[in-house]
Scaffold this motif. Sequence first.
Motif, PDB file in Angstrom:
ATOM      1  N   THR A 139       7.326  -0.044  10.738  1.00  0.00           N
ATOM      2  CA  THR A 139       8.256   0.210  10.044  1.00  0.00           C
ATOM      3  C   THR A 139       9.538  -0.812  10.478  1.00  0.00           C
ATOM      4  O   THR A 139      10.242  -1.394   9.444  1.00  0.00           O
ATOM      5  N   GLN A 141       8.683  -3.976   8.847  1.00  0.00           N
ATOM      6  CA  GLN A 141       9.238  -4.549   7.558  1.00  0.00           C
ATOM      7  C   GLN A 141      10.546  -4.761   7.439  1.00  0.00           C
ATOM      8  O   GLN A 141      11.060  -5.738   6.901  1.00  0.00           O
ATOM      9  N   GLY A 155      -1.466   3.148   1.011  1.00  0.00           N
ATOM     10  CA  GLY A 155      -1.281   4.533   0.340  1.00  0.00           C
ATOM     11  C   GLY A 155      -0.420   5.428   1.068  1.00  0.00           C
ATOM     12  O   GLY A 155      -0.070   6.589   0.602  1.00  0.00           O
ATOM     13  N   GLY A 172       2.645   4.880   1.301  1.00  0.00           N
ATOM     14  CA  GLY A 172       4.016   4.900   0.542  1.00  0.00           C
ATOM     15  C   GLY A 172       5.282   4.549   0.992  1.00  0.00           C
ATOM     16  O   GLY A 172       6.380   4.769   0.705  1.00  0.00           O
ATOM     17  N   LEU A 173       4.882   3.702   2.251  1.00  0.00           N
ATOM     18  CA  LEU A 173       6.327   3.536   3.251  1.00  0.00           C
ATOM     19  C   LEU A 173       6.522   2.075   3.055  1.00  0.00           C
ATOM     20  O   LEU A 173       7.522   1.413   3.510  1.00  0.00           O
ATOM     21  N   ARG A 188       5.965  -1.903   1.209  1.00  0.00           N
ATOM     22  CA  ARG A 188       6.338  -2.416   0.045  1.00  0.00           C
ATOM     23  C   ARG A 188       5.052  -3.895   0.100  1.00  0.00           C
ATOM     24  O   ARG A 188       4.997  -4.225   1.052  1.00  0.00           O
TER      25      ARG A 188
END
Lengths: 453, 453
Positions: free
Chosen positions: B22, B25, B79, B81-82, B84
């Motif tokens: 995270t 990203q 999958g 969903g965090l 992009r």
Amino acid sequence: MPLAPPRLAAPGALLTDLYQLTMLQGYVERDMRDTAVFEFFARRLPARRNFYLAAGLEQALDYLETLRFEQAELDWLSGLGLFRPAFLDYLAGLRFTGEVQAMAEGTPFFADEPILRVVAPLPEAQLVESRLINLLHFQTLIASKAARVALAAPGKRLVDFGLRRAHGAEAGLLAARAGYLAGFHATATVLAGAQFGIPLAGTMAHSFVLAHAGETEAFEHFARSLPESVVLLIDTYDTEAAARKVVELAPRLAAAGIRVQGVRLDSGDLGAHARRVRAILDGGGLNGTTVFASGNLDEYSIRKLVGEGAPIDGFGVGTRLDTSSDAPALDCAYKLQEYAGQPRRKRSEGKATWPGRKQVWRRYDAAGHCCGDSLMLEGEAGEGEALIRPVMRDGRRLAPSPSLDAVREYTRRQLDTLPPALRGLEPAPGYPVTVSEALRALAATADRLVGRG
Amino acid sequence: MPLAPPRLAAPGALLTDLYQLTMLQGYVERDMRDTAVFEFFARRLPARRNFYLAAGLEQALDYLETLRFEQAELDWLSGLGLFRPAFLDYLAGLRFTGEVQAMAEGTPFFADEPILRVVAPLPEAQLVESRLINLLHFQTLIASKAARVALAAPGKRLVDFGLRRAHGAEAGLLAARAGYLAGFHATATVLAGAQFGIPLAGTMAHSFVLAHAGETEAFEHFARSLPESVVLLIDTYDTEAAARKVVELAPRLAAAGIRVQGVRLDSGDLGAHARRVRAILDGGGLNGTTVFASGNLDEYSIRKLVGEGAPIDGFGVGTRLDTSSDAPALDCAYKLQEYAGQPRRKRSEGKATWPGRKQVWRRYDAAGHCCGDSLMLEGEAGEGEALIRPVMRDGRRLAPSPSLDAVREYTRRQLDTLPPALRGLEPAPGYPVTVSEALRALAATADRLVGRG
């Protein structure tokens, strides 16, 4: 959506001790292939522990079902100069064809109670010793520790943070599994999410804050990047100052539809910081923002924080969970109990064991708490619930394994059956485990059978 | 003749903490790809330890060279969903392209001294944190423990028996490697022999004895089956009685050209048993038969046995080595020291670190013992030997790694440089490590640079 069936990359049949292979050669060449019975059990509980929690059966069964020597492994063994061609041919065809009876994962158990029995031709039952212990010991170790953490923190969110100081890759993965099974809610280890379907959680690291010119900038950047899960680490420089920055930032984020879900504390006096941070957040209207704490936590420090009412909603537990730091190993063994129909036991000083095929019967009181176990021979009629059940025959599982979430729910109910004293962190009076007369008689028989040679 | 290049089965790029992904990203979307400098170091030594021994670099470099996300892993991440799509595309192309400088494996080091530095674009240097710590921490932990065992048992044969209670498969393998590196002579773990070329050793288990009608029959069978390596386990029932059976059996084996190489004790008072067994063997003409001991041993029990002159030729060390049971984790970290040319450090309570790119200079006295280290900035001219050296550039090793045997020999010479007090098991006065003025000044600069946001 797991990547693959929830199996660890198999390290293969060479993950064993050399003596298993040299003994096997002896067994095979003499045709000692009668049925052997081995049981896995743990001896005395570690100091300050009141129960073990059984775990690791799923990986043990995976191992038995897939055990085989690949040609490259056999070629390598051949090069050692210890093994004769006929034995290597035997290994090439070796599969586990036996039976397994076991306690369900998530069942509390006590000293000398078997949690797994292998019944198979002697070479098969012998070969698998090293890896079976390796798998059952570690997950039982971590699950037993994690259950204590969970019992010390009712209603709190618990997340496994231990990968980095776990003992290698597999330890990180299996600790995540054992922790979740025993009551943790999530893990930070991505691969454990992929392999076992464990919910993932994570916040941010100090390096993220340090890579920005200032904390507010780092917080805002993080929140805009991951609006689904804004948990901000606020102890990089000055915890309370950072909490005030969060309060100042919150309206700007709210305008963009982003809510600050939580903050994380990772150093200093966590209880004192939590109280001051809670007050700052509440004073700034962030009553819904949770406080999460981490940093060298274990069941004792968490109990203390919970006991003094520290306003902490969840805990990240790392090193002390994944290494079971107060007791990083259990005194456990996988021992031959019977061969070719004859009971066996060793009498080594301080290490004598109960022979034969055993069953554990558990009794419950009116409140639903377990109140005593009986260690008996298989086939004896005990009182209460028989905990050892068939799980594998002819080398195949008898039924599909329960999901990890089902095991976790079973574990929760099992922990509820523990009497209150055993659920606490302090050493409780020993849980009563009696040994049946028939088992004592069999031990005497086993002792008479040996030493003749 | 290794099975394959000495690499562990790679658990892949998902063996990391969720927050690395995270944060990545966030970095990538803001184009924060300037050069970051992270260093791995350990803080305060565990109680009763006098030095750390660096280990794990080889596996760390393997990891960096082979790091990549496979399509199935990216699909799974998607999958969640965090993440992009543009970030997942970035991950698909991600390789480690940076530099590494490090201390050689087998070098003793002390608190706050870095043993590995990563210099790379921020996302790459950040992502690898979890697995780098996981690899460097564990092998350093075990090598540091094993070196103490080796120093306590000069001239004795030392064998790693720890697989079964190591924390999973990789722990068993890497503990065998770290133990061998630090002075052990062999391991029982077959796969560690195959993957790392470590000599293998093994005796027999109690179950082998128990599967036979009597001990003599078991001993004879074992000896005829494995005439190259006859080491008989003699504590299954009565140790001295079994030693007498060995003496009675020896002439019959000798007639077949088979020599009883050794016996193993695994329970009871090992020193007392060893003396009685030695006398029985010598009395029976088996002066050349060695005595090997095992059973919950560590550096303290071995030092005691050696000190009291117990006639034991070698030791099998298992659980307490492979779990580093007195200190199952080190207080270590991988911290951002510099970003985009600016020094960084966190000031979290009790966890402040030294910023910048550092070098460790080590001085030696006339006897060849190290007598003091200086922690300085890279580029400062220190006195003595500079321990941090370049090992990787553009994501590739600068030179092939030394063989494990070469590392083991280097380690032996390095341990010889330790002053006698540090080589002992008792806590010694702290080894002097000074911090240069330039480094202190940089820390002050780093503190001034932060908190503005």
